[in-house]
Design an enzyme around this catalytic site. Structure first.
Site, PDB file in Angstrom:
ATOM      1  N   SER A   1       5.269  26.393  44.584  1.00  0.00           N
ATOM      2  CA  SER A   1       5.928  27.125  43.342  1.00  0.00           C
ATOM      3  C   SER A   1       5.552  28.300  43.334  1.00  0.00           C
ATOM      4  CB  SER A   1       5.363  26.449  42.079  1.00  0.00           C
ATOM      5  OG  SER A   1       5.343  27.432  40.873  1.00  0.00           O
TER       6      SER A   1
ATOM      7  N   TYR B   1      -2.646  24.284  37.696  1.00  0.00           N
ATOM      8  CA  TYR B   1      -1.572  23.805  38.357  1.00  0.00           C
ATOM      9  C   TYR B   1      -1.186  25.033  39.593  1.00  0.00           C
ATOM     10  CZ  TYR B   1       3.501  23.358  39.136  1.00  0.00           C
ATOM     11  OH  TYR B   1       4.723  23.312  39.585  1.00  0.00           O
TER      12      TYR B   1
HETATM   13  N1  LIG Z   1      10.721  22.424  37.481  1.00  0.00           N
HETATM   14  C1  LIG Z   1      10.162  23.532  37.750  1.00  0.00           C
HETATM   15  O1  LIG Z   1      10.114  24.705  36.911  1.00  0.00           O
HETATM   16  C2  LIG Z   1       9.356  23.676  39.094  1.00  0.00           C
HETATM   17  C3  LIG Z   1       9.153  25.021  39.506  1.00  0.00           C
HETATM   18  C4  LIG Z   1       8.496  25.109  40.731  1.00  0.00           C
HETATM   19  C5  LIG Z   1       7.836  23.888  41.329  1.00  0.00           C
HETATM   20  N2  LIG Z   1       8.332  22.778  40.828  1.00  0.00           N
HETATM   21  C6  LIG Z   1       7.759  21.500  41.725  1.00  0.00           C
HETATM   22  O2  LIG Z   1       8.998  20.863  41.945  1.00  0.00           O
HETATM   23  C7  LIG Z   1       8.619  19.645  42.163  1.00  0.00           C
HETATM   24  C8  LIG Z   1       9.579  18.434  41.395  1.00  0.00           C
HETATM   25  O3  LIG Z   1       9.361  18.769  40.022  1.00  0.00           O
HETATM   26  P1  LIG Z   1      10.815  18.408  39.125  1.00  0.00           P
HETATM   27  O4  LIG Z   1      11.114  20.072  38.816  1.00  0.00           O
HETATM   28  O5  LIG Z   1      12.017  18.090  39.995  1.00  0.00           O
HETATM   29  O6  LIG Z   1      10.328  17.673  38.049  1.00  0.00           O
HETATM   30  P2  LIG Z   1      10.679  16.295  37.460  1.00  0.00           P
HETATM   31  O7  LIG Z   1      11.996  16.279  37.118  1.00  0.00           O
HETATM   32  O8  LIG Z   1       9.720  15.830  36.538  1.00  0.00           O
HETATM   33  O9  LIG Z   1      10.355  15.242  38.844  1.00  0.00           O
HETATM   34  C9  LIG Z   1       9.132  15.017  39.353  1.00  0.00           C
HETATM   35  C10 LIG Z   1       9.194  13.843  40.398  1.00  0.00           C
HETATM   36  O10 LIG Z   1       8.103  13.470  40.666  1.00  0.00           O
HETATM   37  C11 LIG Z   1       8.053  12.017  40.351  1.00  0.00           C
HETATM   38  N3  LIG Z   1       6.618  11.655  39.862  1.00  0.00           N
HETATM   39  C12 LIG Z   1       5.659  12.174  39.162  1.00  0.00           C
HETATM   40  N4  LIG Z   1       4.392  11.596  39.058  1.00  0.00           N
HETATM   41  C13 LIG Z   1       4.597  10.785  40.204  1.00  0.00           C
HETATM   42  C14 LIG Z   1       3.605   9.753  40.825  1.00  0.00           C
HETATM   43  N5  LIG Z   1       2.527   9.717  40.265  1.00  0.00           N
HETATM   44  N6  LIG Z   1       3.776   8.868  41.599  1.00  0.00           N
HETATM   45  C15 LIG Z   1       5.034   8.986  42.237  1.00  0.00           C
HETATM   46  N7  LIG Z   1       5.919   9.941  41.896  1.00  0.00           N
HETATM   47  C16 LIG Z   1       5.688  10.688  40.711  1.00  0.00           C
HETATM   48  C17 LIG Z   1       8.717  11.460  39.042  1.00  0.00           C
HETATM   49  O11 LIG Z   1       9.146  10.383  39.266  1.00  0.00           O
HETATM   50  P3  LIG Z   1       8.593   8.923  38.477  1.00  0.00           P
HETATM   51  O12 LIG Z   1       8.272   9.617  37.206  1.00  0.00           O
HETATM   52  O13 LIG Z   1       9.942   8.157  38.339  1.00  0.00           O
HETATM   53  O14 LIG Z   1       7.462   8.679  39.075  1.00  0.00           O
HETATM   54  C18 LIG Z   1       9.950  12.641  39.659  1.00  0.00           C
HETATM   55  O15 LIG Z   1      10.939  12.117  40.315  1.00  0.00           O
HETATM   56  C19 LIG Z   1       7.044  19.319  41.841  1.00  0.00           C
HETATM   57  O16 LIG Z   1       6.295  19.534  42.931  1.00  0.00           O
HETATM   58  C20 LIG Z   1       6.783  20.402  40.742  1.00  0.00           C
HETATM   59  O17 LIG Z   1       5.623  21.187  40.747  1.00  0.00           O
HETATM   60  C21 LIG Z   1       9.048  22.529  39.718  1.00  0.00           C
END
Ligand SMILES: NC(=O)c1ccc[n+]([C@@H]2O[C@H](COP(=O)([O-])OP(=O)(O)OC[C@H]3O[C@@H](n4cnc5c(N)ncnc54)[C@H](OP(=O)(O)O)[C@@H]3O)[C@@H](O)[C@H]2O)c1
Length: 266
Positions: free
Chosen positions: A141, A154
């Site tokens: 991130s 985080y």
């Molecule tokens: N959105 C942002 O602004 C942003 C910015 C920078 C970085 N990121 C990073 O991008 C990545 C993806 O996040 P996203 O934005 O796509 O959020 P998201 O839509 O909430 O997706 C998160 C994914 O992780 C899975 N997950 C969460 N806890 C888990 C667990 N205990 N075991 C297995 N799977 C788990 C969730 O699936 P289930 O709930 O089905 O398990 C979901 O598929 C993350 O690493 C996040 O830190 C996001």
């Protein structure tokens, strides 16, 4: 008749957001997929959409905070020679602030954001290096570079992922294994629910669609980047940041303290 070699990408956190878009894009590129997450309904929906691109898609329900589940995914990475790509994407946030925070929620975040990608990257690195090929994409991130902006824990987990990636890249470059760290800025996904906020609360010009973020990350991968910051207009700014870090290098470990720290009593 020759058959095209089938390659499989394993994507964690593939049931929504960024991981679901990776599933779509990698299926379009002809990769078979192994999709990992907890929610079977959302996983199945992502898998069904991906199979429209004529690839084989398997779903594995696993909680990456659970040691037994995590080890099952590690074993698959070590033992399945068809897997040539790992997208270490699953991650969660917690509301910002340390005073008053729920320590169990912080520990869980560290398990999902740090322990799981470390163990999975280790398994993939071992298997890919032995095979002399493979790609590991680690989703960090931009907050890795900006601890003051949000939750320090985080941010720390994402700085860990960036450091891990840079170190792995160094180690594996000569062994046929590519490593890319992706540093998304604010991206419109369900992530913001777990982080105790809403992307809609941010100025619209700060928030990227997940599709655009992933397409940019894949363009960075295709261009051979080790670190991709999709929103950064000038690559030179990242290079300058890195150059400043490298300049510290020769002086980070020396026999004597700097003159300003030498005690008058010594
Ligand atoms: N959105 C942002 O602004 C942003 C910015 C920078 C970085 N990121 C990073 O991008 C990545 C993806 O996040 P996203 O934005 O796509 O959020 P998201 O839509 O909430 O997706 C998160 C994914 O992780 C899975 N997950 C969460 N806890 C888990 C667990 N205990 N075991 C297995 N799977 C788990 C969730 O699936 P289930 O709930 O089905 O398990 C979901 O598929 C993350 O690493 C996040 O830190 C996001």
């Amino acid at each position: 008749m020759t058959h095209p070699v089938r390659t499989t990408a394993l994507i964690t956190g593939a049931s929504s957001g960024i991981g679901a878009i990776y599933a779509d894009r990698l299926a379009r590129r002809g990769h078979d997929l192994i999709l990992v997450a907890r929610d079977p309904v959302r996983l199945t929906a992502v898998a069904e959409a991906a199979t429209r691109h004529s690839v084989a898609v398997e779903t594995i329900r696993a909680d990456l905070a659970d040691p037994a589940d995590l080890r099952r995914i590690e074993a698959r990475l070590r033992e399945d020679p068809a897997i040539t790509m790992l997208v270490n994407n699953a991650g969660i946030g917690t509301p910002p602030g340390l005073a008053g925070a729920d320590p169990d929620a912080l520990e869980r975040m560290i398990k999902v954001n740090v322990t799981a990608p470390t163990r999975l990257a280790t398994a993939a690195a071992s298997a890919f290096a032995a095979a002399g090929r493979g790609t590991i994409v680690n989703i960090s991130s931009v907050l890795a570079l900006a601890p003051e902006l949000f939750s320090g824990v985080y941010s720390g987990t994402k700085a860990f992922v960036l450091n891990l990636s840079l170190s792995m890249r160094n180690e594996l470059a000569g062994r046929g294994v590519r490593v890319q760290a992706v540093l998304p800025g604010a991206t419109r996904t369900a992530f913001w629910d777990s982080a105790g906020g809403s992307a809609d609360a941010l100025p619209a010009e700060m928030v990227m669609a997940a599709e655009e973020m992933v397409d940019a990350a894949l363009a960075g991968l295709d261009a051979g980047e080790d670190v991709t910051i999709p929103s950064l207009p000038e690559r030179a700014d990242w290079d300058a940041f890195n150059a400043a870090r490298a300049k510290l290098g020769p002086n980070l470990s020396r026999q004597h303290a700097a003159a300003r720290y030498r005690s008058v009593d010594a």
